[in-house]
Scaffold this motif. Structure first.
Motif, PDB file in Angstrom:
ATOM      1  N   LEU A 166       0.832  -1.206   0.000  1.00 49.71           N
ATOM      2  CA  LEU A 166       0.000   0.000   0.000  1.00 49.71           C
ATOM      3  C   LEU A 166       0.862   1.249   0.000  1.00 49.71           C
ATOM      4  N   THR A 167       1.889   1.261   0.838  1.00 50.02           N
ATOM      5  CA  THR A 167       2.723   2.457   0.987  1.00 50.02           C
ATOM      6  C   THR A 167       3.848   2.529  -0.041  1.00 50.02           C
ATOM      7  N   ARG A 168       4.152   1.386  -0.684  1.00 57.71           N
ATOM      8  CA  ARG A 168       5.216   1.364  -1.692  1.00 57.71           C
ATOM      9  C   ARG A 168       4.688   0.767  -2.994  1.00 57.71           C
ATOM     10  N   ALA A 169       3.514   1.223  -3.397  1.00 61.22           N
ATOM     11  CA  ALA A 169       2.853   0.644  -4.570  1.00 61.22           C
ATOM     12  C   ALA A 169       3.683   0.817  -5.835  1.00 61.22           C
ATOM     13  N   ASP A 170       4.426   1.914  -5.944  1.00 58.98           N
ATOM     14  CA  ASP A 170       5.241   2.110  -7.143  1.00 58.98           C
ATOM     15  C   ASP A 170       6.228   0.968  -7.333  1.00 58.98           C
ATOM     16  N   ARG A 171       6.814   0.474  -6.224  1.00 56.38           N
ATOM     17  CA  ARG A 171       7.786  -0.619  -6.321  1.00 56.38           C
ATOM     18  C   ARG A 171       7.113  -1.986  -6.332  1.00 56.38           C
ATOM     19  N   MET A 172       6.191  -2.223  -5.409  1.00 55.80           N
ATOM     20  CA  MET A 172       5.627  -3.552  -5.238  1.00 55.80           C
ATOM     21  C   MET A 172       4.615  -3.891  -6.326  1.00 55.80           C
ATOM     22  N   VAL A 173       3.887  -2.876  -6.811  1.00 56.14           N
ATOM     23  CA  VAL A 173       2.897  -3.105  -7.866  1.00 56.14           C
ATOM     24  C   VAL A 173       3.453  -2.676  -9.215  1.00 56.14           C
ATOM     25  N   GLY A 174       3.944  -1.441  -9.284  1.00 59.80           N
ATOM     26  CA  GLY A 174       4.431  -0.929 -10.562  1.00 59.80           C
ATOM     27  C   GLY A 174       5.662  -1.655 -11.075  1.00 59.80           C
ATOM     28  N   GLU A 175       6.654  -1.856 -10.190  1.00 59.49           N
ATOM     29  CA  GLU A 175       7.904  -2.511 -10.601  1.00 59.49           C
ATOM     30  C   GLU A 175       7.921  -4.001 -10.283  1.00 59.49           C
ATOM     31  N   ARG A 176       6.890  -4.473  -9.559  1.00 56.53           N
ATOM     32  CA  ARG A 176       6.764  -5.894  -9.198  1.00 56.53           C
ATOM     33  C   ARG A 176       8.006  -6.398  -8.463  1.00 56.53           C
ATOM     34  N   ALA A 177       8.498  -5.573  -7.548  1.00 53.84           N
ATOM     35  CA  ALA A 177       9.698  -5.920  -6.784  1.00 53.84           C
ATOM     36  C   ALA A 177       9.424  -7.110  -5.872  1.00 53.84           C
ATOM     37  N   MET A 178      10.433  -7.932  -5.646  1.00 57.28           N
ATOM     38  CA  MET A 178      10.317  -9.027  -4.690  1.00 57.28           C
ATOM     39  C   MET A 178      10.495  -8.488  -3.279  1.00 57.28           C
ATOM     40  N   PRO A 179       9.707  -8.977  -2.330  1.00 55.61           N
ATOM     41  CA  PRO A 179       9.879  -8.533  -0.949  1.00 55.61           C
ATOM     42  C   PRO A 179      11.210  -8.991  -0.376  1.00 55.61           C
ATOM     43  N   ASP A 180      11.770  -8.211   0.489  1.00 58.70           N
ATOM     44  CA  ASP A 180      13.053  -8.525   1.115  1.00 58.70           C
ATOM     45  C   ASP A 180      12.788  -9.325   2.388  1.00 58.70           C
ATOM     46  N   LEU A 181      12.466 -10.621   2.216  1.00 57.63           N
ATOM     47  CA  LEU A 181      12.153 -11.487   3.342  1.00 57.63           C
ATOM     48  C   LEU A 181      13.097 -12.682   3.346  1.00 57.63           C
ATOM     49  N   LEU A 182      12.900 -13.585   4.311  1.00 59.71           N
ATOM     50  CA  LEU A 182      13.892 -14.624   4.549  1.00 59.71           C
ATOM     51  C   LEU A 182      13.799 -15.811   3.604  1.00 59.71           C
ATOM     52  N   THR A 183      12.609 -16.343   3.392  1.00 61.39           N
ATOM     53  CA  THR A 183      12.458 -17.573   2.617  1.00 61.39           C
ATOM     54  C   THR A 183      11.355 -17.407   1.591  1.00 61.39           C
ATOM     55  N   ARG A 184      11.304 -18.361   0.663  1.00 60.19           N
ATOM     56  CA  ARG A 184      10.234 -18.346  -0.332  1.00 60.19           C
ATOM     57  C   ARG A 184       8.868 -18.484   0.323  1.00 60.19           C
ATOM     58  N   SER A 185       8.778 -19.267   1.419  1.00 62.21           N
ATOM     59  CA  SER A 185       7.497 -19.416   2.113  1.00 62.21           C
ATOM     60  C   SER A 185       7.025 -18.091   2.693  1.00 62.21           C
ATOM     61  N   HIS A 186       7.959 -17.341   3.286  1.00 63.08           N
ATOM     62  CA  HIS A 186       7.588 -16.019   3.777  1.00 63.08           C
ATOM     63  C   HIS A 186       7.099 -15.141   2.629  1.00 63.08           C
ATOM     64  N   CYS A 187       7.811 -15.194   1.509  1.00 63.25           N
ATOM     65  CA  CYS A 187       7.439 -14.371   0.353  1.00 63.25           C
ATOM     66  C   CYS A 187       6.072 -14.775  -0.180  1.00 63.25           C
ATOM     67  N   ALA A 188       5.753 -16.077  -0.112  1.00 58.16           N
ATOM     68  CA  ALA A 188       4.456 -16.541  -0.588  1.00 58.16           C
ATOM     69  C   ALA A 188       3.323 -15.938   0.235  1.00 58.16           C
ATOM     70  N   ILE A 189       3.494 -15.893   1.555  1.00 60.14           N
ATOM     71  CA  ILE A 189       2.458 -15.306   2.405  1.00 60.14           C
ATOM     72  C   ILE A 189       2.398 -13.795   2.182  1.00 60.14           C
ATOM     73  N   PHE A 190       3.555 -13.165   2.004  1.00 58.64           N
ATOM     74  CA  PHE A 190       3.603 -11.740   1.651  1.00 58.64           C
ATOM     75  C   PHE A 190       2.783 -11.503   0.385  1.00 58.64           C
ATOM     76  N   ASP A 191       2.959 -12.363  -0.619  1.00 61.12           N
ATOM     77  CA  ASP A 191       2.259 -12.176  -1.884  1.00 61.12           C
ATOM     78  C   ASP A 191       0.756 -12.347  -1.735  1.00 61.12           C
ATOM     79  N   GLN A 192       0.323 -13.139  -0.771  1.00 56.95           N
ATOM     80  CA  GLN A 192      -1.111 -13.228  -0.510  1.00 56.95           C
ATOM     81  C   GLN A 192      -1.633 -11.852  -0.074  1.00 56.95           C
ATOM     82  N   GLY A 193      -0.871 -11.149   0.766  1.00 51.55           N
ATOM     83  CA  GLY A 193      -1.253  -9.795   1.161  1.00 51.55           C
ATOM     84  C   GLY A 193      -1.184  -8.824   0.002  1.00 51.55           C
ATOM     85  N   LEU A 194      -0.175  -8.988  -0.850  1.00 51.92           N
ATOM     86  CA  LEU A 194      -0.074  -8.158  -2.047  1.00 51.92           C
ATOM     87  C   LEU A 194      -1.274  -8.390  -2.951  1.00 51.92           C
TER      88      LEU A 194
END
Length: 334
Positions: A166-194
């Motif tokens: 929400l606060t970094r939509a230009d990067r997370m939505v516009g640029e489709r940046a990967m989250p800076d998290l620990l594992t792919r499983s963490h990133c998968a749950i992050f992507d559910q929120g995205l």
């Protein structure tokens, strides 16, 4: 200006006297948020006029009221909010309690009291809100939320993904940046929120949501569709015809079961909260292919199937997978 921070809009309490929160001072006053933050046009989101915009911005207005209510030590006032909006308000309360717990180093005391007290029917919402609180302070939620539900605490990573996007939509939505998290499983749950955020970002437009998801790498799309299924059911904003189009898009992308799983989780959250809005009753049969109570049971039965003390992120992913299998079995029978 102070009044704008503490009063909810008429949308939150239709046909009621609007609750007014007490003034606060010190750190809490600095943390209060303006209701104008619910205006998603300020974030350059794609907004449609009418019911869709009312749904997504109304959810954020309720979130902000709950956030300010908890900061004012008046979380019990959330019950004055219209029943269909309370989950979003308790999400805001979860965020505020988490922010206060982190800043005052109280080891999750306020969040625990919220879950054990006024928000006991809203565990999904509070844990999602906790993740939003971590994101507000730019902290990772993986080792936090220690006194929360051992499995639901992973929903905080989902909430973190929503707020960070929400606060970094230009990067997370516009640029489709990967989250800076620990594992792919963490990133998968992050992507559910995205994925939930994309429903807001595209103002509940199935075509635009599908086009946005299609721009992400294939390995991320399943989790994005899961988040979309949750938001489309829990928040609403789309007509029945648009929900059918959404299922067509998810099926064409190969992730129909993930859309259904997100919808089932949303149905479970809404039924636990005690109020089943019309848009949930409409969405579940289309997105999950079952009535809300059956879809909710898929999620609840999958949780029971995990056995004693599920708590790892692998357990969380198994919870989602078992829910998808329940949808598949149901579809095979019919």
């Amino acid at each position: 200006m102070e009044q704008d921070r503490t009063e909810p809009t008429a949308f939150l309490a239709q046909d009621r006297t609007e609750p007014t929160l007490s003034p606060v001072r010190g750190l809490r006053k600095l943390l209060l948020k303006e209701q104008s933050e619910a205006d998603l046009a300020r974030r350059r989101f794609r907004l449609r006029q009418g019911h869709s915009r009312t749904a997504v911005e109304g959810a954020e207005r309720s979130y902000l009221f709950g956030y300010n209510a908890a900061l004012s030590d008046e979380a019990d006032r959330i019950d004055e909010v219209a029943p269909e909006q309370r989950s979003f308000a308790y999400e805001g309360a979860g965020a505020a309690c988490t922010v206060l717990d982190l800043l005052t180093m109280t080891r999750g005391r306020r969040l625990h009291e919220l879950l054990a007290g006024p928000a006991q029917l809203h565990p999904y919402a509070v844990h999602l809100g906790a993740g939003r609180g971590y994101a507000l302070l730019r902290l990772r939620p993986m080792w936090g939320v220690r006194r929360a539900h051992p499995l639901f605490r992973w929903l905080a990573v989902d909430g973190f993904g929503f707020q960070r996007s929400l606060t970094r939509a230009d990067r997370m939505v516009g640029e489709r940046a990967m989250p800076d998290l620990l594992t792919r499983s963490h990133c998968a749950i992050f992507d559910q929120g995205l994925g939930r955020l994309l429903w807001y970002h595209e103002c509940a437009s199935p075509d635009d949501v599908a086009a946005r998801i299609a721009a992400y790498p294939a390995g991320r799309r399943a989790d994005l569709w899961s988040g979309v299924g949750f938001a489309a059911t829990h928040t609403g904003g789309a007509s029945a015809d648009e929900l059918w189009w959404l299922t067509d898009h998810a099926g064409a992308d190969g992730f129909r079961s993930h859309l259904a799983q997100g919808s089932a989780f949303a149905a479970s959250a809404r039924l636990q909260a005690g109020a089943l809005p019309d848009h949930v009753a409409q969405a579940a049969p289309i997105l999950a292919g079952a009535e809300p109570d059956e879809a909710a049971w898929w999620a609840e039965g999958a949780l029971i199937a995990l056995g004693h003390d599920p708590h790892t992120h692998e357990d969380f992913q198994s919870w989602r997978a078992h829910t998808r299998r329940a949808w598949t079995r149901r579809r095979t029978r019919h």
